[in-house]
Design a protein around this motif. Structure first.
Motif, short mmCIF file in Angstrom:
data_model
loop_
_atom_site.label_atom_id
_atom_site.label_comp_id
_atom_site.label_asym_id
_atom_site.label_seq_id
_atom_site.Cartn_x
_atom_site.Cartn_y
_atom_site.Cartn_z
N VAL A 36 0.86 -1.19 -0.04
CA VAL A 36 -0.15 0.10 0.07
C VAL A 36 0.87 1.16 0.08
N ASP A 37 0.73 2.19 -0.81
CA ASP A 37 1.32 3.40 -1.11
C ASP A 37 0.71 4.27 0.04
N GLU A 38 1.39 4.30 1.26
CA GLU A 38 0.71 5.16 2.30
C GLU A 38 0.72 6.79 1.89
N LYS A 39 1.92 7.12 1.53
CA LYS A 39 1.93 8.67 1.33
C LYS A 39 0.95 9.12 0.29
N ALA A 40 0.63 7.96 -0.76
CA ALA A 40 -0.13 8.68 -1.98
C ALA A 40 -1.43 8.68 -1.53
N PHE A 41 -1.94 7.67 -0.52
CA PHE A 41 -3.29 7.78 -0.48
C PHE A 41 -3.90 8.83 0.80
N VAL A 42 -2.82 9.33 1.68
CA VAL A 42 -2.82 10.16 2.53
C VAL A 42 -2.68 11.45 2.32
N SER A 43 -1.89 11.62 0.88
CA SER A 43 -1.96 12.79 0.39
C SER A 43 -3.21 13.25 -0.26
N VAL A 44 -3.99 12.35 -0.77
CA VAL A 44 -5.40 12.58 -1.19
C VAL A 44 -6.49 12.63 -0.31
N LEU A 45 -6.61 11.49 0.48
CA LEU A 45 -7.65 11.51 1.35
C LEU A 45 -7.89 12.67 2.32
N ALA A 46 -6.65 13.24 2.89
CA ALA A 46 -6.66 14.37 3.66
C ALA A 46 -7.32 15.49 3.20
N LYS A 47 -7.36 15.79 1.83
CA LYS A 47 -7.95 16.84 1.14
C LYS A 47 -9.50 16.61 0.70
N TRP A 48 -9.91 15.29 0.54
CA TRP A 48 -11.02 15.11 0.00
C TRP A 48 -12.29 15.19 1.39
N ASN A 49 -13.53 15.77 0.83
CA ASN A 49 -14.52 16.02 1.95
C ASN A 49 -15.23 14.85 1.57
N PRO A 50 -16.50 14.77 2.55
CA PRO A 50 -17.41 13.44 2.36
C PRO A 50 -17.91 13.31 1.21
N LYS A 51 -18.28 14.39 0.27
CA LYS A 51 -18.81 14.11 -0.92
C LYS A 51 -17.72 13.30 -1.86
N HIS A 52 -16.52 14.05 -1.83
CA HIS A 52 -15.69 13.35 -2.79
C HIS A 52 -15.37 11.85 -2.34
N ARG A 53 -15.35 11.46 -1.13
CA ARG A 53 -15.15 9.98 -0.67
C ARG A 53 -16.38 9.26 -1.30
N GLN A 54 -17.74 9.56 -1.07
CA GLN A 54 -18.91 9.21 -1.40
C GLN A 54 -18.79 8.97 -3.21
N SER A 55 -18.38 10.04 -3.75
CA SER A 55 -18.34 9.91 -5.14
C SER A 55 -17.31 8.77 -5.57
N TYR A 56 -16.40 8.56 -5.02
CA TYR A 56 -15.11 7.69 -5.16
C TYR A 56 -15.79 6.36 -5.06
N ARG A 57 -16.34 6.17 -4.00
CA ARG A 57 -17.07 4.92 -3.60
C ARG A 57 -18.10 4.47 -4.50
N LYS A 58 -18.82 5.35 -5.10
CA LYS A 58 -19.84 5.13 -6.07
C LYS A 58 -19.41 4.76 -7.56
N SER A 59 -18.05 5.18 -7.63
CA SER A 59 -17.40 5.04 -9.07
C SER A 59 -16.43 3.81 -9.05
N THR A 60 -16.14 3.24 -7.80
CA THR A 60 -15.15 2.34 -7.73
C THR A 60 -15.80 0.95 -7.20
#
Length: 329
Positions: A36-60
Motif C-alpha cells: 500500500v502506498d501510504e504517502k499517496a493515499f494520505v495526500s489525497v484522502l486528507a484533502k477530500w471532503n465527504p462528498k468526494h469520498r462518497q463519489s469515489y465509492r460510487k465509481s469504484t
C-alpha cells in the motif's frame, strides 16, 4: 506531491460522481498494487471532503458495492486484502532477516497447512544447495518436533507423496564430474517411459523419481541436453504432469522458473498466493542468483524486473523489493 481535487458533478443516473482525475488514479493504484502506498493515499484522502469520498465509492465498483438492502459497503474480500497489504512489508522484512534454514523450514510448513502447496515444496527442495536443504530439515526438527519427510507423508495421500518425500530427502553430489554416457542412457530411459506412459501417472514412476531426486544438477542438465538430442523436444515440454515439469525446471533452469513466477505475480489484481510469491522469490534469491533471474526476465519479457516492480508495487514495500533486486548489480 501536489494534489488537485476535481469537484464532484451532479449526474441524474447515479447522483454525485467524480470526473476521472489524477487523484482517483493515485488512490486506486495505492489500494490495488503489491503493498500500500501510504504517502499517496494520505495526500489525497486528507484533502477530500465527504462528498468526494462518497463519489469515489460510487465509481469504484471493484472496492465498494451496495448489498441487497442498498447498504453501501466496502467489499469484504478487499478489506482483508488491504489488511494483508499493510502487513506485506513486515512479512518481507521478517523473512529476509531469518536464518535461511529457519526461513526454508517455515516455507515447508506453510506449504503443508490446509491444502498442501506442491509447488512451494518443490521450489524449496529443488533450488537449494544440498547443505542448505539439509539445514532446513534440521531447522524443521527444532521448530516443529517432526521431520519434514514424515509430515509430507502424513499430509499427502496422493501419488505425489513419493516424489515429494524423495526431493526433500535428497543430498545431491555438487562436484563438477558428469558421466555423459550415464546421462544419455537415463535420457533414453525417460524418453521411453514418457512415450509408453499411456494413461499412467508418471509422478510415481520409480525410475523417474530416482533420477530426479538423486542425480546432481549438472548431471540432470546433461540429461536435459541429451533428451533434446534424442527426441527433438525439451524434457519439461514432454512431461505433462505439472509437478514433474516444475521439478525439472527448478533443478535444471531455476532462473527460467523464477522469472516465470515473477512475471505471473507482478500484476495488478493477482490472487494472494501470487502476491506472496513476489516476496518469497525476491527475498530468497536476492543473495543467490538474482543477477541471472533479472537477465532472464529482461530477455524473455522485454522489460527490466525493477521496472515491472515499479509499475505495480507500492510504498515502502516497493522500495525494499527494488533494493533487494539491485543488490546483484
Amino acid at each position: 506531491m501536489s494534489v488537485s481535487i476535481t469537484a464532484p458533478t451532479k449526474n441524474s443516473a447515479n447522483g454525485l460522481t467524480m470526473a476521472v482525475s489524477d487523484d482517483q488514479k493515485i488512490l486506486t493504484k495505492a489500494f490495488s498494487g503489491l503493498g500500500v502506498d501510504e504517502k499517496a493515499f494520505v495526500s489525497v484522502l486528507a484533502k477530500w471532503n465527504p462528498k468526494h469520498r462518497q463519489s469515489y465509492r460510487k465509481s469504484t465498483h471493484q472496492f465498494f458495492r451496495d448489498d441487497e438492502r442498498q447498504f453501501e459497503r466496502w467489499d469484504d474480500h478487499h478489506v482483508l486484502q488491504l489488511r494483508q497489504e499493510f502487513l506485506r512489508l513486515k512479512d518481507a522484512v521478517v523473512l529476509y532477516m531469518m536464518h535461511p534454514w529457519e526461513r526454508d523450514a517455515r516455507l515447508f510448513k506453510e506449504a503443508l497447512l490446509k491444502e498442501p502447496q506442491f509447488d512451494l515444496l518443490i521450489e524449496t527442495a529443488c533450488t537449494r544447495p544440498s547443505e542448505e536443504l539439509l539445514g532446513a530439515r534440521r531447522a524443521y526438527h527444532s521448530l516443529f518436533d517432526h521431520s519434514i519427510e514424515e509430515d509430507i507423508a502424513f499430509h499427502i495421500q496422493t501419488p505425489e507423496r513419493k516424489l515429494l518425500v524423495a526431493l526433500v530427502s535428497s543430498y545431491r553430489y555438487e562436484g563438477p564430474k558428469v558421466h555423459e554416457d550415464v546421462a544419455k542412457s537415463e535420457a533414453k530411459a525417460l524418453a521411453n517411459a514418457i512415450k509408453h506412459a499411456g494413461n499412467k501417472n508418471l509422478v510415481d514412476d520409480e525410475e523417474i523419481v530416482r533420477i530426479l531426486s538423486t542425480r546432481s544438477k549438472l548431471h540432470l542438465m546433461a540429461l536435459y541436453k541429451h533428451y533434446k538430442e534424442i527426441t527433438g523436444k525439451f524434457l519439461d515440454e514432454d512431461l505433462h504432469a505439472p509437478l514433474l515439469k516444475q521439478t525439472v525446471q527448478c533443478l535444471c533452469m531455476p532462473q527460467v522458473y523464477f522469472s516465470k513466477i515473477l512475471d505471473a505475480s507482478l500484476r495488478l489484481g493477482v490472487d494472494e498466493a501470487a502476491r506472496d510469491s513476489v516476496t518469497r522469490v525476491i527475498v530468497t534469491r536476492a543473495d543467490e542468483d538474482m543477477k541471472h533471474i533479472k537477465h532472464e526476465f529482461k530477455t524473455k519479457y522485454g522489460v527490466a524486473l525493477s521496472d515491472r516492480i515499479g509499475e505495480v508495487a507500492n510504498g515502502s514495500y516497493k522500495e525494499l523489493l527494488l533494493t533487494l533486486v539491485a543488490k546483484s548489480e
